[in-house]
Design a protein around this motif. Structure first.
Motif, mmCIF file in Angstrom:
data_model
loop_
_atom_site.group_PDB
_atom_site.id
_atom_site.type_symbol
_atom_site.label_atom_id
_atom_site.label_comp_id
_atom_site.label_asym_id
_atom_site.label_seq_id
_atom_site.Cartn_x
_atom_site.Cartn_y
_atom_site.Cartn_z
ATOM 1 N N ASP A 98 -7.172 -3.129 -9.901
ATOM 2 C CA ASP A 98 -5.703 -3.160 -10.299
ATOM 3 C C ASP A 98 -5.315 -1.603 -10.611
ATOM 4 O O ASP A 98 -5.971 -0.863 -10.176
ATOM 5 C CB ASP A 98 -5.399 -3.800 -11.699
ATOM 6 C CG ASP A 98 -6.539 -3.457 -12.913
ATOM 7 O OD1 ASP A 98 -6.872 -2.269 -13.015
ATOM 8 O OD2 ASP A 98 -6.685 -4.304 -13.624
ATOM 9 N N ASP A 99 -3.878 -1.390 -11.064
ATOM 10 C CA ASP A 99 -3.511 -0.284 -11.368
ATOM 11 C C ASP A 99 -4.376 0.734 -12.073
ATOM 12 O O ASP A 99 -4.103 1.964 -12.108
ATOM 13 C CB ASP A 99 -1.951 -0.194 -11.547
ATOM 14 C CG ASP A 99 -1.315 -0.833 -10.415
ATOM 15 O OD1 ASP A 99 -1.489 -0.683 -9.177
ATOM 16 O OD2 ASP A 99 0.040 -1.689 -10.749
ATOM 17 N N GLY A 103 -8.151 -9.587 -1.684
ATOM 18 C CA GLY A 103 -7.334 -8.643 -2.071
ATOM 19 C C GLY A 103 -7.701 -6.901 -1.720
ATOM 20 O O GLY A 103 -7.258 -6.313 -2.500
ATOM 21 N N HIS A 130 -2.898 -3.493 -2.194
ATOM 22 C CA HIS A 130 -1.580 -3.188 -2.672
ATOM 23 C C HIS A 130 -1.608 -1.773 -2.974
ATOM 24 O O HIS A 130 -0.262 -1.443 -3.338
ATOM 25 C CB HIS A 130 -1.358 -4.275 -3.776
ATOM 26 C CG HIS A 130 -1.872 -3.592 -5.043
ATOM 27 N ND1 HIS A 130 -3.294 -4.174 -5.406
ATOM 28 C CD2 HIS A 130 -1.727 -3.090 -6.025
ATOM 29 C CE1 HIS A 130 -3.693 -3.805 -6.443
ATOM 30 N NE2 HIS A 130 -2.689 -2.907 -6.942
ATOM 31 N N ARG A 131 -2.501 -0.987 -2.949
ATOM 32 C CA ARG A 131 -2.393 0.407 -3.481
ATOM 33 C C ARG A 131 -2.536 1.483 -2.128
ATOM 34 O O ARG A 131 -3.670 1.154 -1.508
ATOM 35 C CB ARG A 131 -3.442 0.716 -4.343
ATOM 36 C CG ARG A 131 -3.122 0.015 -5.614
ATOM 37 C CD ARG A 131 -4.071 0.438 -6.751
ATOM 38 N NE ARG A 131 -4.556 1.594 -7.077
ATOM 39 C CZ ARG A 131 -5.532 2.137 -7.960
ATOM 40 N NH1 ARG A 131 -6.273 1.175 -8.387
ATOM 41 N NH2 ARG A 131 -5.692 3.504 -8.035
ATOM 42 N N THR A 132 -1.692 2.456 -2.017
ATOM 43 C CA THR A 132 -2.178 3.484 -1.122
ATOM 44 C C THR A 132 -3.199 4.563 -1.406
ATOM 45 O O THR A 132 -3.047 4.766 -2.485
ATOM 46 C CB THR A 132 -0.949 4.125 -0.534
ATOM 47 O OG1 THR A 132 0.298 3.287 -0.062
ATOM 48 C CG2 THR A 132 -1.027 5.202 0.631
#
Length: 312
Positions: free
Chosen positions: A137-138, A154, A273-275
């Motif tokens: 996650d972030d 994911g 979902h993250r670059t």
């Protein structure tokens, strides 16, 4: 007593005067006048109710109280300067968090890291090799190295390298000298991990059918299996990339029989979902280069660290 913040400049001036034991020299260092330095010192003396300097015709010398304060001030100012320097340096540091397998980190990744850090000294990597799967996650790691089929929900997976398995043992394991054929390995004590492929799969690959296999000692971590084999507890079915360092140091030797292709492989993963950051992309590209560069031998531990006389 509590020192008011308005007196901190005076404390800094006093520290310089104490270091020089000369007000004029301190004034020159601080780009002040000698009278300004004297004013700061007297301000401190007034607050503390003690004399910090003995004044005489040739200059000043510290009193006992002055020496105590000077020692404390120099230590405190040095600590502040060190922290300030570290904070300034952090502006050039690029952090990167990576989760990886303990076994691969210990035997394959860590010996190669000096090459990456030498090429990218500004990157500071935080490694996590705990057995639990990290959440990307972030607030989680940016990159991970996993051993599996290459599909995780994911996550984007990049194939790193395939794996193969073959039997190894310590050269000091009793009975090893007489082992010339795969079926003879069944007479040795055996070690195993929790991997999806084990001794029965390998013996089938080697064309050995029917023998009763001894019940192995089982370890959850591949590194522990290798260390157990090094200490002569038995023969182990080793992954190539985990065993190479031990083979190069002659802590383990390969036993007769084929190398069996593993059903799983190593992958570098990151959240879909993250670059990737520039640092993350650099590390990913470097890992791929290391995995395909078979020309570069695994760095070996120096002989003297293993208790052997240096070669030559």
């Amino acid at each position: 007593m509590q020192l008011r913040s308005t007196l901190l400049p005076s404390l800094g001036v006093f520290a310089a005067a104490a270091r020089h034991q000369n007000l004029a020299h301190a004034a020159e260092e601080l780009h002040l006048t000698a009278s300004a330095v004297s004013h700061h010192v007297r301000k401190l003396e007034s607050l503390l109710g003690v004399s910090l300097f003995q004044r005489h015709a040739r200059g000043v010398t510290l009193t006992t109280e002055g020496r105590q304060l000077a020692d404390a001030a120099s230590v405190a100012l040095a600590d502040v300067a060190a922290v300030a320097g570290a904070l300034h340096a952090r502006g050039d540091v690029v952090p990167l968090r990576v989760t990886t397998l303990h076994s691969l980190a210990y035997c394959w990744l860590v010996p190669r890291l000096p090459r990456f850090f030498a090429a990218h000294p500004q990157i500071r990597v935080e490694f996590d090799s705990s057995p639990t799967l990290a959440r990307f996650d972030d607030n989680g790691p940016e990159l991970g190295i996993r051993y599996g089929a290459g599909h995780w929900p994911g996550l984007i997976s990049h194939h790193l390298m395939d794996e193969e398995l073959f039997p190894v043992a310590s050269p000091a394991l009793p009975g090893l000298q007489g082992i010339t054929r795969p079926e003879q390995i069944t007479g040795l004590p055996m070690l195993a991990d929790l991997g999806p492929q084990g001794w029965r799969d390998w013996f089938r690959e080697a064309g050995v059918h029917g023998p009763q296999l001894p019940t192995p000692h089982v370890f959850s971590d591949s590194t522990d299996v290798m260390r157990a084999a090094v200490y002569g507890l038995g023969a182990a079915l080793a992954r190539k990339h985990i065993a190479t360092a031990y083979l190069q140091r002659y802590e383990l030797v390969r036993l007769p029989g084929p190398a069996m292709r593993a059903r799983l492989a190593y992958y570098v993963v990151h959240a879909a979902h993250r670059t990737l950051s520039p640092a993350g992309q650099l590390f990913l590209d470097w890992l791929k280069d290391q995995a395909k560069d078979e020309r570069t031998p695994m760095p070996a531990v120096p002989d003297e660290l293993l208790g052997r006389p240096p070669a030559g």
